[in-house]
Design a protein around this motif. Sequence first.
Motif, PDB file in Angstrom:
ATOM      1  N   TYR A  26       0.851  -1.180   0.000  1.00  0.00           N
ATOM      2  CA  TYR A  26       0.000   0.000   0.000  1.00  0.00           C
ATOM      3  C   TYR A  26       0.892   1.235   0.000  1.00  0.00           C
ATOM      4  O   TYR A  26       1.923   1.262   0.672  1.00  0.00           O
ATOM      5  CB  TYR A  26      -0.910   0.035   1.231  1.00  0.00           C
ATOM      6  CG  TYR A  26      -1.807  -1.165   1.364  1.00  0.00           C
ATOM      7  CD1 TYR A  26      -2.567  -1.599   0.276  1.00  0.00           C
ATOM      8  CD2 TYR A  26      -1.903  -1.855   2.562  1.00  0.00           C
ATOM      9  CE1 TYR A  26      -3.396  -2.694   0.390  1.00  0.00           C
ATOM     10  CE2 TYR A  26      -2.728  -2.957   2.678  1.00  0.00           C
ATOM     11  CZ  TYR A  26      -3.472  -3.378   1.588  1.00  0.00           C
ATOM     12  OH  TYR A  26      -4.284  -4.461   1.702  1.00  0.00           O
ATOM     13  N   ALA A  27       0.488   2.245  -0.732  1.00  0.00           N
ATOM     14  CA  ALA A  27       1.262   3.488  -0.728  1.00  0.00           C
ATOM     15  C   ALA A  27       1.228   4.126   0.652  1.00  0.00           C
ATOM     16  O   ALA A  27       2.217   4.670   1.124  1.00  0.00           O
ATOM     17  CB  ALA A  27       0.705   4.448  -1.775  1.00  0.00           C
ATOM     18  N   ALA A  28       0.063   4.067   1.323  1.00  0.00           N
ATOM     19  CA  ALA A  28      -0.083   4.655   2.650  1.00  0.00           C
ATOM     20  C   ALA A  28      -1.360   4.137   3.281  1.00  0.00           C
ATOM     21  O   ALA A  28      -2.261   3.662   2.591  1.00  0.00           O
ATOM     22  CB  ALA A  28      -0.111   6.178   2.568  1.00  0.00           C
ATOM     23  N   THR A  29      -1.432   4.244   4.623  1.00  0.00           N
ATOM     24  CA  THR A  29      -2.630   3.842   5.360  1.00  0.00           C
ATOM     25  C   THR A  29      -3.170   5.043   6.122  1.00  0.00           C
ATOM     26  O   THR A  29      -2.408   5.761   6.771  1.00  0.00           O
ATOM     27  CB  THR A  29      -2.312   2.698   6.347  1.00  0.00           C
ATOM     28  OG1 THR A  29      -1.869   1.562   5.604  1.00  0.00           O
ATOM     29  CG2 THR A  29      -3.547   2.315   7.143  1.00  0.00           C
ATOM     30  N   PHE A  30      -4.481   5.249   6.057  1.00  0.00           N
ATOM     31  CA  PHE A  30      -5.137   6.366   6.728  1.00  0.00           C
ATOM     32  C   PHE A  30      -6.306   5.841   7.559  1.00  0.00           C
ATOM     33  O   PHE A  30      -6.796   4.732   7.338  1.00  0.00           O
ATOM     34  CB  PHE A  30      -5.663   7.389   5.717  1.00  0.00           C
ATOM     35  CG  PHE A  30      -4.587   8.040   4.896  1.00  0.00           C
ATOM     36  CD1 PHE A  30      -4.037   9.249   5.287  1.00  0.00           C
ATOM     37  CD2 PHE A  30      -4.123   7.438   3.735  1.00  0.00           C
ATOM     38  CE1 PHE A  30      -3.044   9.848   4.526  1.00  0.00           C
ATOM     39  CE2 PHE A  30      -3.133   8.029   2.980  1.00  0.00           C
ATOM     40  CZ  PHE A  30      -2.583   9.239   3.377  1.00  0.00           C
ATOM     41  N   HIS A  31      -6.771   6.678   8.496  1.00  0.00           N
ATOM     42  CA  HIS A  31      -7.955   6.360   9.268  1.00  0.00           C
ATOM     43  C   HIS A  31      -9.049   7.389   8.959  1.00  0.00           C
ATOM     44  O   HIS A  31      -8.773   8.558   8.728  1.00  0.00           O
ATOM     45  CB  HIS A  31      -7.663   6.368  10.772  1.00  0.00           C
ATOM     46  CG  HIS A  31      -6.836   5.197  11.215  1.00  0.00           C
ATOM     47  ND1 HIS A  31      -5.465   5.175  11.080  1.00  0.00           N
ATOM     48  CD2 HIS A  31      -7.191   3.994  11.745  1.00  0.00           C
ATOM     49  CE1 HIS A  31      -5.002   4.022  11.533  1.00  0.00           C
ATOM     50  NE2 HIS A  31      -6.028   3.287  11.941  1.00  0.00           N
ATOM     51  N   SER A  32     -10.287   6.911   8.956  1.00  0.00           N
ATOM     52  CA  SER A  32     -11.434   7.794   8.724  1.00  0.00           C
ATOM     53  C   SER A  32     -12.465   7.575   9.817  1.00  0.00           C
ATOM     54  O   SER A  32     -12.429   6.547  10.513  1.00  0.00           O
ATOM     55  CB  SER A  32     -12.070   7.497   7.360  1.00  0.00           C
ATOM     56  OG  SER A  32     -12.907   6.344   7.434  1.00  0.00           O
ATOM     57  N   PRO A  33     -13.419   8.510   9.978  1.00  0.00           N
ATOM     58  CA  PRO A  33     -14.559   8.250  10.861  1.00  0.00           C
ATOM     59  C   PRO A  33     -15.406   7.117  10.266  1.00  0.00           C
ATOM     60  O   PRO A  33     -15.120   6.629   9.169  1.00  0.00           O
ATOM     61  CB  PRO A  33     -15.331   9.578  10.853  1.00  0.00           C
ATOM     62  CG  PRO A  33     -14.411  10.578  10.252  1.00  0.00           C
ATOM     63  CD  PRO A  33     -13.494   9.827   9.345  1.00  0.00           C
ATOM     64  N   ALA A  34     -16.457   6.729  10.971  1.00  0.00           N
ATOM     65  CA  ALA A  34     -17.318   5.661  10.463  1.00  0.00           C
ATOM     66  C   ALA A  34     -18.778   5.972  10.766  1.00  0.00           C
ATOM     67  O   ALA A  34     -19.128   6.338  11.887  1.00  0.00           O
ATOM     68  CB  ALA A  34     -16.939   4.321  11.089  1.00  0.00           C
ATOM     69  N   ASN A  35     -19.630   5.860   9.755  1.00  0.00           N
ATOM     70  CA  ASN A  35     -21.066   5.949   9.956  1.00  0.00           C
ATOM     71  C   ASN A  35     -21.532   4.666  10.641  1.00  0.00           C
ATOM     72  O   ASN A  35     -21.376   3.573  10.105  1.00  0.00           O
ATOM     73  CB  ASN A  35     -21.765   6.119   8.607  1.00  0.00           C
ATOM     74  CG  ASN A  35     -23.264   5.919   8.700  1.00  0.00           C
ATOM     75  OD1 ASN A  35     -23.882   6.213   9.723  1.00  0.00           O
ATOM     76  ND2 ASN A  35     -23.858   5.400   7.644  1.00  0.00           N
TER      77      ASN A  35
END
Length: 226
Positions: A26-35
């Motif tokens: 993977y180029a990079a890993t990110f975190h997001s909120p979640a519905n």
Amino acid sequence: MSIQTKMNESQPPRANTTQTDEQHKYAATFHSPANERTVIVNNEANALQFKAYLSQQFNEITHHPEADHYVESLFEVYSQAPDTKTLLGHFCRTCGGHCCTQAGNTAFLDLTSLKGIIEKLNITSLQQLERLYCCYIPTLHYQNSCIFHGKHGCSLPNWLRSETCNRFMCSELNYFYHHLQQSDHLLTQRASYTKVIAKSDTTKHTYRVSVFSVDEYQELRLGTSN
């Protein structure tokens, strides 16, 4: 209700760069909120409340034509950078619409947004405006969320959404966007993949994990390797 873009918030932890990791690639890993909402039937009461809100806003615009003019949306600005628009859309898709949950039966359609739409489409009556919007109300939507927050995302096309919806970036999306501006690999190497993990703000439970590039989007089953 209006949400201001969080451009000055502190950034989340830096992306976990894994370009040399042969296991993940993977180029990079990110975190997001979640519905975290569940999908239910979109009842008639929601539609009636939305129509009442439209009527109130339309009357306000009719009696106060000096309201602010329509502002070009971020998605219109991004039309000249389709790869960026696609990648931001993939990020939001992984989240599932956490920011939509505050819109209720107003869809964040303030006077500025509606005035711009009315002017663009030359709408002259409340009935025209109601027909335009009500045909997009989904049969199923997320409980206690926006009336247009359907099972597969927003049922409205971008050009009918509010300025809040088209311009807002949560802090996580804002960080991802600035990462795209500062690095060329996601935009120039179309085979590079980004990984996004959508977690609950409260329980920290992981709801979705996706990997995507400009050309492909895939959700991973929970429990697969990180």
